[in-house]
Design a protein around this motif. Structure first.
Motif, short mmCIF file in Angstrom:
data_model
loop_
_atom_site.label_atom_id
_atom_site.label_comp_id
_atom_site.label_asym_id
_atom_site.label_seq_id
_atom_site.Cartn_x
_atom_site.Cartn_y
_atom_site.Cartn_z
N ASN A 281 26.22 43.16 95.13
CA ASN A 281 25.28 42.29 94.42
C ASN A 281 24.36 41.68 95.48
N GLY A 285 25.22 35.57 95.90
CA GLY A 285 26.50 35.66 96.58
C GLY A 285 26.38 36.12 98.02
N PRO A 286 27.52 36.38 98.65
CA PRO A 286 27.54 36.64 100.10
C PRO A 286 26.79 37.90 100.52
N PHE A 360 35.99 38.38 99.94
CA PHE A 360 35.21 38.67 98.73
C PHE A 360 36.08 39.43 97.73
N ASP A 406 27.05 39.04 87.69
CA ASP A 406 28.21 38.15 87.80
C ASP A 406 29.33 38.87 88.57
N GLU A 408 30.52 40.11 93.01
CA GLU A 408 30.18 40.20 94.44
C GLU A 408 30.04 41.65 94.87
#
Length: 515
Positions: A281, A285-286, A360, A406, A408
């Motif tokens: 993603n 996020g990360p 993650f 929605d 990672e």
């Protein structure tokens, strides 16, 4: 395209103990004209315009026809068209349709009006309230029109060398039925194919029956095709060996040798286009951090997955599609290959925003070999200081989360050959900024521009250069990373005749018979 010979194995081995009464029951089961096919998961939608999962597409290929089609050997042939289209210039394709072709269940003759309606709904010229992802492949199409009842003219905004390939993907639906059922058409499919839809019992089976009015004489030979949903691999294998099903799709790798040695079982195996991939993603996020994406990509031991999970039934993947699908028939000579390199992975992790204690979660499909692959990757990443949690989900739930970003990371496969054979097919499925990756930065937009340029570039050498430029961005920015290409494999009873495994592991039961 060359194919491996099919393996017909009969002899001693794990299955040699099978009693004669079980073998007899297999013959009796087959003689009724119903082919029972064991599959792993239920379909999502039987509206061929929206189908994107393996089960739906396998069923759809029995129910619908395209203007053109591919046989199991990847040879293109005219299907609803009388012949390949006339091309008066680089922008125009004129198809003559076969006359008298009937839609299922009394929905009337297939005409140019149905073809125009199908393409217009897919490309959004007719608003239906549904998301037709196939519209990505119809961007160069400016207009489709009915010249007369049996003639359809397609006009491109720009030259589109893959349009014939696209015409195999866009199967024709009945305009009358699609308008009548609306969104419920997904569970009430009406096509012109050799089999027509009978019933769909969720998570249990899908039943098709012979189209008695099919436009090709002698096709189909089967009376029925019964797709039995069996998520458990062990049960599928046992049911095939003992004759409770006639065929199983997608052999579990650990059972390949067992099935090869089982009496009365035929195994088909050819190099596949199914690509196991890890998706990031990039929108939230990360993994907005490219160095974290690079660290994970170089931390995956692809050979270990090919050997330990697929028992050699897979090959290391270096791009979204195998090299033979590229215009030059191979990867660009200067293409960067992302492969297992723990030192490189540690370097990128150190340069990232989370050099210490990075953790993650990766979603995946809660069946088959996906969790097994992620277990290997989980151990690989632990060796370089990354903790990956595995979250198995039902496939539709997983893709639902991806659609709204929605997640990672996500691990799934993409079998590009189900849709077409252009090397742009797999990237188009995920790369556009509007799709699941959310790759909206300057690199993603440039990559997407290159894909669109590739679609309308005619010269083969130029196409290879454009695709090479796309791959440079992809391998530098790593919005997703390829792991292995999985061979296409099916197994079936020796009582099943005239069946071949196709490159994308799809099913063509048109000529299949039972003895």
């Amino acid at each position: 395209m060359k194919r491996r010979d099919f393996l017909k194995i009969a002899g001693a081995g794990a299955g040699a103990f099978i009693a004669s009464d079980l073998l007899t029951s297999k013959i009796a089961h087959a003689a009724g004209g119903r082919l029972t096919v064991a599959i792993s998961s239920d379909a999502w939608s039987l509206d061929v315009r929206t189908s994107s999962d393996v089960t739906s597409l396998n069923v759809d290929k029995q129910i619908y026809n395209g203007l053109m089609n591919y046989d199991a050997d990847s040879n293109m042939f005219p299907d609803l068209a009388v012949a390949a289209p006339e091309q008066p210039d680089d922008l125009t394709y004129v198809f003559k349709l076969k006359e008298g072709v009937q839609f299922h269940k009394g929905y009337g003759e297939m005409t140019a009006e149905d073809v125009v309606y199908t393409y217009d709904t897919i490309r959004g010229a007719i608003e239906t309230g549904q998301n037709f992802f196939l519209s990505l492949w119809l961007k160069p199409l400016a207009k489709v029109e009915a010249v007369d009842k049996y003639t359809v003219k397609f006009t491109m905004a720009e030259p589109y060398p893959d349009f014939l390939d696209t015409s195999t993907m866009c199967k024709i639906v009945s305009k009358k039925a699609a308008e009548e059922f609306g969104k419920d058409f997904a569970r009430n499919p009406i096509g012109t194919g050799p089999f027509e839809f009978v019933e769909w019992v969720k998570d249990d089976h899908i039943l098709l029956k012979k189209n008695e009015a099919y436009f090709t004489a002698g096709v189909p030979k089967l009376d029925e095709v019964y797709f039995q949903i069996i998520p458990d691999d062990t049960v599928k294998v046992t049911n095939l060996i003992t004759g409770q099903v006639d065929m199983m799709k997608e052999i579990p790798p650990r059972n390949l040798e067992q099935l090869k040695s089982a009496p009365g079982v035929v195994v088909g195996q050819v190099p596949g286009t199914q690509t196991e991939q890890l998706y990031f993603n990039t929108k939230a996020g990360p993994f907005q951090d490219v160095n974290l994406r690079r660290a994970v990509a170089f931390g995956i031991n692809r050979k270990a997955i090919a050997d330990k999970v697929f028992y050699g039934m897979a090959k290391i993947a270096y791009a979204p599609t195998p090299g033979w699908q590229l215009p030059a028939g191979d990867y660009p000579a200067d293409m960067t290959k992302i492969d297992y390199d723990p030192d490189m992975a540690k370097k990128f992790l150190k340069e990232s925003s989370k050099p210490d204690n990075f953790e993650f979660t990766c979603m995946t499909t809660a069946q088959g070999w996906f969790v097994e692959q992620l277990t290997v990757i989980q151990a690989n990443l632990a060796d370089i200081g990354i903790k990956m949690n595995i979250e198995p989900l039902e496939k539709s739930v997983m893709f639902g989360k991806m659609r709204v970003w929605d997640y990672e990371a996500s691990y799934e496969d993409l079998n590009a050959g189900y849709f077409g054979y252009s090397p742009a097919t797999a990237p188009l499925f995920y790369t556009p900024p509007s799709r699941q990756l959310g790759w909206e930065d300057e690199h993603g937009l440039k990559a997407y521009d290159l894909l669109n340029k590739f679609l309308v570039t005619v010269n083969k050498e130029e196409r290879q250069l454009v695709y090479g430029d796309f791959l440079k961005i992809l391998h530098d920015q790593v919005p997703y990373t390829q792991v292995v290409y999985v061979d296409s494999t099916d197994a079936w009873s020796e009582s099943v005749a005239n069946y071949k495994v196709g490159t994308p592991n799809d099913s063509m039961f048109w000529e299949t018979d039972l003895s």
